[in-house]
Motif scaffolding. Structure first.
Motif, PDB file in Angstrom:
ATOM      1  N   ASN A  23       0.827  -1.208   0.000  1.00  9.61           N
ATOM      2  CA  ASN A  23       0.000   0.000   0.000  1.00  9.61           C
ATOM      3  C   ASN A  23       0.857   1.251   0.000  1.00  9.61           C
ATOM      4  N   ASP A  24       1.981   1.215   0.738  1.00  9.46           N
ATOM      5  CA  ASP A  24       2.854   2.368   0.806  1.00  9.46           C
ATOM      6  C   ASP A  24       3.475   2.652  -0.559  1.00  9.46           C
ATOM      7  N   ASP A  25       3.950   1.598  -1.234  1.00  2.00           N
ATOM      8  CA  ASP A  25       4.546   1.778  -2.554  1.00  2.00           C
ATOM      9  C   ASP A  25       3.514   2.225  -3.571  1.00  2.00           C
ATOM     10  N   ASP A  26       2.285   1.708  -3.474  1.00  2.00           N
ATOM     11  CA  ASP A  26       1.242   2.061  -4.419  1.00  2.00           C
ATOM     12  C   ASP A  26       0.847   3.516  -4.301  1.00  2.00           C
ATOM     13  N   SER A  27       1.013   4.105  -3.127  1.00  2.00           N
ATOM     14  CA  SER A  27       0.589   5.490  -2.938  1.00  2.00           C
ATOM     15  C   SER A  27       1.630   6.480  -3.455  1.00  2.00           C
ATOM     16  N   LYS A  52      13.501  17.310   3.299  1.00  2.00           N
ATOM     17  CA  LYS A  52      12.512  18.110   4.018  1.00  2.00           C
ATOM     18  C   LYS A  52      11.098  17.552   3.924  1.00  2.00           C
ATOM     19  N   VAL A  53      10.871  16.626   2.978  1.00  2.00           N
ATOM     20  CA  VAL A  53       9.488  16.178   2.773  1.00  2.00           C
ATOM     21  C   VAL A  53       9.252  14.671   2.884  1.00  2.00           C
ATOM     22  N   VAL A  54      10.241  13.843   2.558  1.00  2.00           N
ATOM     23  CA  VAL A  54       9.979  12.400   2.569  1.00  2.00           C
ATOM     24  C   VAL A  54       9.864  11.877   3.991  1.00  2.00           C
ATOM     25  N   GLU A  55       8.972  10.919   4.158  1.00  2.00           N
ATOM     26  CA  GLU A  55       8.731  10.345   5.476  1.00  2.00           C
ATOM     27  C   GLU A  55       8.881   8.828   5.419  1.00  2.00           C
ATOM     28  N   GLY A  56       9.587   8.275   6.381  1.00  2.00           N
ATOM     29  CA  GLY A  56       9.695   6.832   6.505  1.00  2.00           C
ATOM     30  C   GLY A  56      10.716   6.179   5.601  1.00  2.00           C
ATOM     31  N   ARG A  57      11.534   6.973   4.913  1.00  2.00           N
ATOM     32  CA  ARG A  57      12.579   6.407   4.065  1.00  2.00           C
ATOM     33  C   ARG A  57      13.643   7.474   3.837  1.00  2.00           C
ATOM     34  N   ARG A  58      14.766   7.054   3.296  1.00  2.00           N
ATOM     35  CA  ARG A  58      15.843   8.006   3.006  1.00  2.00           C
ATOM     36  C   ARG A  58      15.521   8.796   1.737  1.00  2.00           C
ATOM     37  N   PRO A  59      15.925  10.049   1.649  1.00  2.00           N
ATOM     38  CA  PRO A  59      15.673  10.851   0.445  1.00  2.00           C
ATOM     39  C   PRO A  59      16.208  10.204  -0.832  1.00  2.00           C
ATOM     40  N   ALA A  60      17.369   9.560  -0.741  1.00  2.00           N
ATOM     41  CA  ALA A  60      17.966   8.934  -1.923  1.00  2.00           C
ATOM     42  C   ALA A  60      17.081   7.826  -2.495  1.00  2.00           C
ATOM     43  N   GLU A  61      16.265   7.200  -1.648  1.00  2.00           N
ATOM     44  CA  GLU A  61      15.357   6.148  -2.117  1.00  2.00           C
ATOM     45  C   GLU A  61      14.227   6.715  -2.970  1.00  2.00           C
ATOM     46  N   SER A  62      13.933   7.996  -2.807  1.00  2.00           N
ATOM     47  CA  SER A  62      12.858   8.641  -3.557  1.00  2.00           C
ATOM     48  C   SER A  62      13.343   9.274  -4.858  1.00  2.00           C
ATOM     49  N   LEU A  63      14.603   9.628  -4.919  1.00  2.00           N
ATOM     50  CA  LEU A  63      15.141  10.317  -6.090  1.00  2.00           C
ATOM     51  C   LEU A  63      15.193   9.372  -7.286  1.00  2.00           C
ATOM     52  N   VAL A  64      14.600   9.801  -8.400  1.00  2.00           N
ATOM     53  CA  VAL A  64      14.562   8.987  -9.614  1.00  2.00           C
ATOM     54  C   VAL A  64      15.574   9.492 -10.637  1.00  2.00           C
ATOM     55  N   GLY A  73      15.918  20.773 -12.239  1.00  2.00           N
ATOM     56  CA  GLY A  73      14.958  20.036 -11.434  1.00  2.00           C
ATOM     57  C   GLY A  73      15.309  18.574 -11.300  1.00  2.00           C
ATOM     58  N   PHE A  74      14.320  17.812 -10.857  1.00  2.00           N
ATOM     59  CA  PHE A  74      14.530  16.386 -10.631  1.00  2.00           C
ATOM     60  C   PHE A  74      13.200  15.655 -10.666  1.00  2.00           C
ATOM     61  N   ALA A  75      13.270  14.337 -10.754  1.00  2.00           N
ATOM     62  CA  ALA A  75      12.101  13.474 -10.663  1.00  2.00           C
ATOM     63  C   ALA A  75      12.233  12.661  -9.384  1.00  2.00           C
ATOM     64  N   ALA A  76      11.114  12.498  -8.676  1.00  2.00           N
ATOM     65  CA  ALA A  76      11.153  11.761  -7.411  1.00  2.00           C
ATOM     66  C   ALA A  76       9.849  11.004  -7.203  1.00  2.00           C
ATOM     67  N   ARG A  77       9.950   9.874  -6.524  1.00  2.00           N
ATOM     68  CA  ARG A  77       8.775   9.074  -6.179  1.00  2.00           C
ATOM     69  C   ARG A  77       8.262   9.589  -4.839  1.00  2.00           C
ATOM     70  N   LEU A  78       7.037  10.189  -4.876  1.00  2.00           N
ATOM     71  CA  LEU A  78       6.480  10.850  -3.702  1.00  2.00           C
ATOM     72  C   LEU A  78       5.013  10.485  -3.504  1.00  2.00           C
ATOM     73  N   THR A  79       4.535  10.668  -2.289  1.00  2.00           N
ATOM     74  CA  THR A  79       3.103  10.576  -2.034  1.00  2.00           C
ATOM     75  C   THR A  79       2.489  11.926  -2.407  1.00  2.00           C
ATOM     76  N   VAL A  80       1.174  11.980  -2.495  1.00  2.00           N
ATOM     77  CA  VAL A  80       0.491  13.239  -2.800  1.00  2.00           C
ATOM     78  C   VAL A  80       0.817  14.272  -1.723  1.00  2.00           C
ATOM     79  N   LYS A  81       0.802  13.844  -0.463  1.00  2.00           N
ATOM     80  CA  LYS A  81       1.099  14.751   0.656  1.00  2.00           C
ATOM     81  C   LYS A  81       2.509  15.322   0.546  1.00  2.00           C
ATOM     82  N   GLU A  82       3.482  14.476   0.215  1.00  2.00           N
ATOM     83  CA  GLU A  82       4.869  14.929   0.080  1.00  2.00           C
ATOM     84  C   GLU A  82       5.012  15.892  -1.100  1.00  2.00           C
TER      85      GLU A  82
END
Length: 126
Positions: A23-27, A52-64, A73-82
């Protein structure tokens, strides 16, 4: 039946944990983040914003991906809230979901795929 209860309990616990991760990955979706051109477009800058925005994981895990040539700029895997939180930071021009576009059938535009070089498109000869 009672001897199988511990096995069932462990199985259901494991399945519940897997469901939480699924569920976390799907969001999370990939977002394109455009920054003010006066900022450097580097991995370090992207990671500073993500920290400053990612929660529950390291920022590098979100950076695409980091855009370095045409845009800043950059591309990142984020939730709507983030993504919403990131859009409010100074220096962030926009945060938009990534979209894939497909032109459809190339032959509809007078193009055909060349068999000798897969992937290249060449004009149809008359």
């Amino acid at each position: 039946m009672a001897k199988y209860l511990p096995i069932l309990a462990i199985t259901f616990t494991f399945l519940g944990i897997l469901q939480c991760y699924a569920n976390d990955d799907d969001s999370r979706k990939v977002y394109i983040v455009l920054l003010d051109p006066s900022l450097e477009s580097t991995k370090d800058v992207a990671l500073e914003f993500l920290a400053k925005v990612v929660e529950g994981r390291r920022p590098a895990e979100s950076l695409v991906y980091v855009y370095e040539n045409v845009v800043t700029g950059f591309a990142a895997r984020l939730t709507v809230k983030e993504a919403e939180k990131l859009a409010r930071f100074q220096g962030v021009l926009s945060v938009n979901p990534s979209q894939n576009y497909q032109i459809g059938d190339p032959t509809a535009y007078g193009l055909e795929l060349s068999e000798k070089s897969a992937g290249e498109i060449s004009p149809i000869s008359s």
